[in-house]
Write a protein that holds these residues in place. Structure first.
Motif, mmCIF file in Angstrom:
data_model
loop_
_atom_site.group_PDB
_atom_site.id
_atom_site.type_symbol
_atom_site.label_atom_id
_atom_site.label_comp_id
_atom_site.label_asym_id
_atom_site.label_seq_id
_atom_site.Cartn_x
_atom_site.Cartn_y
_atom_site.Cartn_z
ATOM 1 N N ASP A 120 35.857 39.009 37.926
ATOM 2 C CA ASP A 120 36.318 40.060 36.994
ATOM 3 C C ASP A 120 36.114 41.451 37.588
ATOM 4 O OD1 ASP A 120 37.033 38.127 35.213
ATOM 5 O OD2 ASP A 120 35.319 38.418 33.866
ATOM 6 N N GLN A 121 35.000 41.623 38.303
ATOM 7 C CA GLN A 121 34.718 42.949 38.893
ATOM 8 C C GLN A 121 35.773 43.336 39.921
ATOM 9 O OE1 GLN A 121 30.741 43.516 40.493
ATOM 10 N NE2 GLN A 121 31.334 45.408 41.547
ATOM 11 N N SER A 128 38.888 44.325 37.919
ATOM 12 C CA SER A 128 38.771 45.592 37.171
ATOM 13 C C SER A 128 38.627 46.775 38.128
ATOM 14 C CB SER A 128 37.619 45.543 36.171
ATOM 15 O OG SER A 128 36.417 45.374 36.860
ATOM 16 N N GLU A 129 37.937 46.559 39.251
ATOM 17 C CA GLU A 129 37.712 47.662 40.201
ATOM 18 C C GLU A 129 38.986 48.015 40.970
ATOM 19 O OE1 GLU A 129 34.302 48.645 40.580
ATOM 20 O OE2 GLU A 129 34.984 50.348 41.773
ATOM 21 N N VAL A 148 34.818 43.440 47.929
ATOM 22 C CA VAL A 148 33.682 43.304 47.031
ATOM 23 C C VAL A 148 32.597 42.578 47.818
ATOM 24 C CG1 VAL A 148 32.831 42.414 44.838
ATOM 25 C CG2 VAL A 148 35.208 43.203 45.027
ATOM 26 N N ARG A 154 31.702 37.115 36.506
ATOM 27 C CA ARG A 154 31.560 38.584 36.594
ATOM 28 C C ARG A 154 32.081 39.083 37.947
ATOM 29 N NH1 ARG A 154 26.637 37.800 33.826
ATOM 30 N NH2 ARG A 154 25.531 37.594 35.796
ATOM 31 N N ASN A 194 28.553 43.751 44.586
ATOM 32 C CA ASN A 194 28.319 42.888 43.430
ATOM 33 C C ASN A 194 27.042 42.116 43.724
ATOM 34 O OD1 ASN A 194 28.456 39.895 42.470
ATOM 35 N ND2 ASN A 194 29.520 41.084 40.932
#
Ligand code: NAD
Length: 299
Positions: free
Chosen positions: A85-86, A89-90, A35, A82, A70
């Motif tokens: 969490d990203q 979730s990703e 990320v 966020r 991000n």
């Protein structure tokens, strides 16, 4: 390149440029899904018109890796949540957080403004605390749910400016020394969940340092960010489980461990300050000196 981080999921903050970009590219080369966090900022933290984080993701995809952008501000509590969490979730999990984002607002103490102080504290110290805090809570829960320690990793970015001390940077140096202390303390807290926390003091030729002095082509090669990232990627891997609470220095021709504060000479306490005075002089003379920016004793 070895696939040392195959399948691991890593967040790198401030990864659009400089040192962070190099961490992201090397992690991806070693098999990690990355990320790529960045707000796309100028050196002083003001926003650029385009965010170069997209270019880093394109580079990773072009070499067959996996990455996503991000754009959150790491110094924001919600933004950092966020970000964590990203990643989950990703890619379904999170293994590594590399807190690298940074800005500069250099000024001698006599002239430093409140805004210059606050901005640097916000990005460096809160921008290290907030992503670490959300990731740590995730790993604690994961460890409780599975009944097993995790292999979580936090790698923070300190600086010789903070741990050794550089003139003109009381704000930046204080933040960077704080990040070293944060790393040591967080390492002790998170050990029980299998999470290691270490810090890096890099030396690299980036837009942050390119105007500090004249550099020869040899200097530029020796200070290429590619010499900084290998130790970080090793610390991100599962193989470094036994290394935590340490500060490393890398770049400009070396990789080293930075040794921390320790107690020097001591005497029994005295109530009378004047009577204590000669012993203060004796203790200072008998103790190791503070080091200069090269990491060795000041003359
Ligand atoms: N280059 C060196 O020699 C050196 C020396 C000591 C420490 N450092 C530290 O290494 C890190 C990387 O430095 P660099 O030289 O690559 O600098 P750089 O300016 O090239 O990269 C810093 C990145 O952080 C991003 N950023 C800034 N604020 C952000 C925020 N709030 N949220 C998300 N991203 C943000 C910027 O957009 C930029 O892409 C910094 O923490 C810096 O203080 C660098």
């Amino acid at each position: 390149m070895s696939r040392l981080c195959e399948g691991r999921v890593a967040i790198v903050t401030g990864a659009a440029q400089g040192v962070g970009r190099e961490h992201a590219l090397l992690l991806a080369k070693c098999g990690a899904k990355v990320v790529v966090n960045d707000i796309g900022a100028e050196i002083d933290g003001t926003k650029m018109s385009d965010n170069p984080a997209y270019g880093v993701v394109d580079e990773i995809k072009a070499m067959g890796g996996e990455a996503v952008v991000n754009g959150d501000d790491v110094s924001s509590w919600e933004g950092s949540k966020r970000l964590v969490d990203q990643a989950i979730s990703e890619y379904g999990k999170l293994d590594v957080v590399i807190n690298n984002a940074g800005i500069l607002r250099d000024r001698m103490l006599t002239n430093m403004t409140e805004d210059e102080w606050d901005a640097v504290m916000q990005v460096h110290l809160k921008g290290t605390f907030a992503p670490s805090r959300h990731a740590a809570a995730h790993w604690r829960q994961l460890s409780k749910d599975t009944g097993k320690p995790t292999t979580g990793r936090i790698i923070n970015t300190s600086s010789t400016s903070g741990i050794y001390g550089n003139v003109g940077q009381t704000n930046y140096g204080a933040a960077k020394a704080g990040i070293a202390a944060f790393s040591i303390i967080a390492a002790r807290e998170l050990r029980r969940y299998g999470v290691t926390v270490n810090a890096l003091a890099p030396t690299a030729h980036t837009r942050m340092t390119e105007n500090l002095r004249e550099y020869t082509p040899e200097d530029v090669e020796q200070r290429a960010p590619k010499w900084v990232s290998p130790v970080v990627v090793y610390l991100a891997s599962e193989k470094s489980q036994d290394i935590t609470g340490r500060v490393f220095q890398a770049g400009a021709g070396m990789v080293a461990v930075c040794e921390g504060w320790r107690r020097g000479a001591q005497v029994d306490p005295l109530e009378d300050p004047e009577a204590l005075g000669p012993f203060v002089h004796e203790m200072v003379a008998a103790s190791k000196k503070n080091v200069g920016m090269d990491g060795f004793d000041l003359d």
